[in-house]
Motif scaffolding. Structure first.
Motif: not given
Length: 120
Positions: A25-26, A73
């Motif tokens: 997610t990051r 991602n």
């Protein structure tokens, strides 16, 4: 904070291939894959730095490949020529602070794991 979700595990015969995916997610400084076989410690499989450098545990060199698709991602672990001794729960890991991305279980973020079973 960050979240890691693995997918792609399963059962395969020796010599076969599997690709694991990890949705994150990051961004992280370090990402990688660990595994844990029953009754054994966590073992580093391979790591990937934010600069794109990879490192692999000796037993998987030449058979496993880590790659990343930043647009989606997703972190991947392509596993070829699988052996029964590769059977384990595989975990996606990540860290914000580590610089050298070691093959030691020092990572702050872990996924829930996905099972890989290789039969002879």
């Amino acid at each position: 904070q960050g979240k890691l979700v693995e997918s792609g595990g399963g059962s395969v015969q020796a010599g076969g291939s599997l690709t694991l995916s990890c949705r994150y997610t990051r961004g992280f400084n370090c990402m990688g894959w660990f595994r844990q076989a029953p009754g054994k410690e966590h073992e580093g499989v391979g790591t990937l730095t934010s600069g794109g450098t990879t490192d692999y545990e000796d037993s998987v060199k030449g058979r496993f490949t880590i790659s990343m698709d930043n647009a989606k991602n997703l972190l991947y672990l392509q596993m070829n020529s699988l052996k029964p001794e590769d059977t384990a729960m595989y975990y996606c890991v990540a860290d914000l602070r580590l610089r050298a991305c070691p093959l030691a279980p020092l990572y702050d973020f872990w996924g829930q794991g996905t099972q890989v079973t290789v039969s002879s």
